[in-house]
Scaffold this motif. Sequence first.
Motif, mmCIF file in Angstrom:
data_model
loop_
_atom_site.group_PDB
_atom_site.id
_atom_site.type_symbol
_atom_site.label_atom_id
_atom_site.label_comp_id
_atom_site.label_asym_id
_atom_site.label_seq_id
_atom_site.Cartn_x
_atom_site.Cartn_y
_atom_site.Cartn_z
ATOM 1 N N UNK A 37 8.397 -3.964 0.881
ATOM 2 C CA UNK A 37 9.269 -3.579 1.900
ATOM 3 C C UNK A 37 8.858 -2.395 2.524
ATOM 4 N N UNK A 38 8.658 -1.149 1.828
ATOM 5 C CA UNK A 38 8.437 -0.056 2.311
ATOM 6 C C UNK A 38 6.905 0.308 2.588
ATOM 7 N N UNK A 39 6.229 -0.912 2.519
ATOM 8 C CA UNK A 39 4.606 -0.848 2.745
ATOM 9 C C UNK A 39 3.827 -0.473 1.651
ATOM 10 N N UNK A 40 4.354 -0.285 0.257
ATOM 11 C CA UNK A 40 3.690 -0.044 -1.048
ATOM 12 C C UNK A 40 3.064 -0.928 -1.749
ATOM 13 N N UNK A 41 2.006 -0.799 -2.292
ATOM 14 C CA UNK A 41 1.333 -1.615 -3.387
ATOM 15 C C UNK A 41 1.057 -0.891 -4.609
ATOM 16 N N UNK A 42 0.587 -1.633 -5.631
ATOM 17 C CA UNK A 42 0.387 -1.315 -6.895
ATOM 18 C C UNK A 42 -0.878 -2.099 -7.552
ATOM 19 N N UNK A 43 -1.848 -1.567 -8.184
ATOM 20 C CA UNK A 43 -2.858 -2.296 -8.766
ATOM 21 C C UNK A 43 -2.993 -1.636 -10.345
ATOM 22 N N UNK A 44 -3.280 -2.393 -11.410
ATOM 23 C CA UNK A 44 -3.455 -1.736 -12.565
ATOM 24 C C UNK A 44 -4.519 -2.520 -13.313
ATOM 25 N N UNK A 45 -5.231 -1.587 -13.968
ATOM 26 C CA UNK A 45 -6.324 -2.400 -15.070
ATOM 27 C C UNK A 45 -6.670 -1.422 -15.890
#
Length: 445
Positions: free
Chosen positions: A299-307
């Motif tokens: 909703x706030x335009x954010x994203x996350x990616x983990x590895x």
Amino acid sequence: MKVDNTAPAAVPLAVEGGEGWRSRDGFNLLWANQPEPDRAPITAATYRLCRVGAGECSTGTLGGEGVSEIPDLTVPAPGEWEARMWRTDAAGNVQPENASLPVRLRYDPEPPKIGFEGQNPADPTRVSVAVSDPISGVAGGGIELSRAGSGIWQALPTALESESHLVTRIEDATLPAGEYELRADASDRAGNLATTTERTDGQPERLTLPLRATTSLAAGLLERHKIAKTVRRHGKRHKVKHTVTELLPSRTVDFGTGVRFQGSLSDGGGGPVAGATVLVFSHPPEEEETQVATLTTGAEGGFEYAEKAKRSSNLRFVYQGTATSLPTEAHAEVLVHGGSTLKVSKAHVLNGQSVVFSGKVEGSPRPAAGKLVELQVLLAEEWSTFETTRTDPGGEWSIRYPFKRSCGKELFIFRPDVPGEASWPLLPGTGPRVKVHVRGRPCPG
């Protein structure tokens, strides 16, 4: 005395240059008169022209002994006509029913009508040119683009849709911002060419790039660390530690460390873009780039990616844009230290006995000849390499080492060192430490 009362038979009729459309009114009709020694010679040819699909017809005759062509025949008006021909011989024999099969005469002197159409706000990169040709039909055309005032024109990939529109798209994501002029040309099936730089309302066709709304994407590696801050309480100074979160463009970690990437997508005004797709691509050294994830902004335009960090890599986060918003991308780099496991066959030995150090190098792909491993010992607070080896194809290695010069009781600390190599996608690194207790004869003196 010779008698001939048979009308000449039908012969095949042809149009010099073919039956396609042409822009000049003038057609040569050709045929061949076969030798017939026992028949009267051909002395005239009669033709009939009829507009295709209508009852409009006209007839004419051309005389001449052995006549075998009707040169420069003109049609009454532009359009598509059919011509038939039958012959008359010197005995006056003639029979219209023996006319040839029809040939087509196609004439179009007018170029197509052409004009740029207005932009669609819902699809601003689409450029459409209205084209029409009521006689022979539109054959094709092209659209060109020029930076205003440059005089240099660039051809754009153009498609003809339903023979009524020339269509192209302007790659506003790759072209420099600014004002651009457009030019279009269209040809009909007769080869007539029309060119324009104007819209259908007569105004010049100019566009200001970019046509779509700008977007911005930020991404980096998340790192949390504690900092100390001095505060005053009740007149006294106190040091307080608190956690600070930073977003870094690059970070160096050990093999297997969990890393998290975070980012945000915003529009030209800085507002969040929610529900958008962000593609993640990974590009390790010496390898091809591959897609590793597909994310959706919140909703706030954010994203996350983990590895798990298993190789050094440059990660590219890509928003491909929409019909009304520009694409954008951001980069983040994770650098990973190589490493190796380590175990020893015995932790306590006598002088003169041997131990076997073994381990497995973490990370791939490994060099074809095996990964170089150095075994180091801690001496006088410095690490010193005393043995080297290379791994097998599975990454495993072992070194047998005999203790020969120990006296009394000694403690040795060992570790594996994994140096960097050109074909190794990781930074130099080390592994865990192991201790070996060695007991020998009493030391002299």
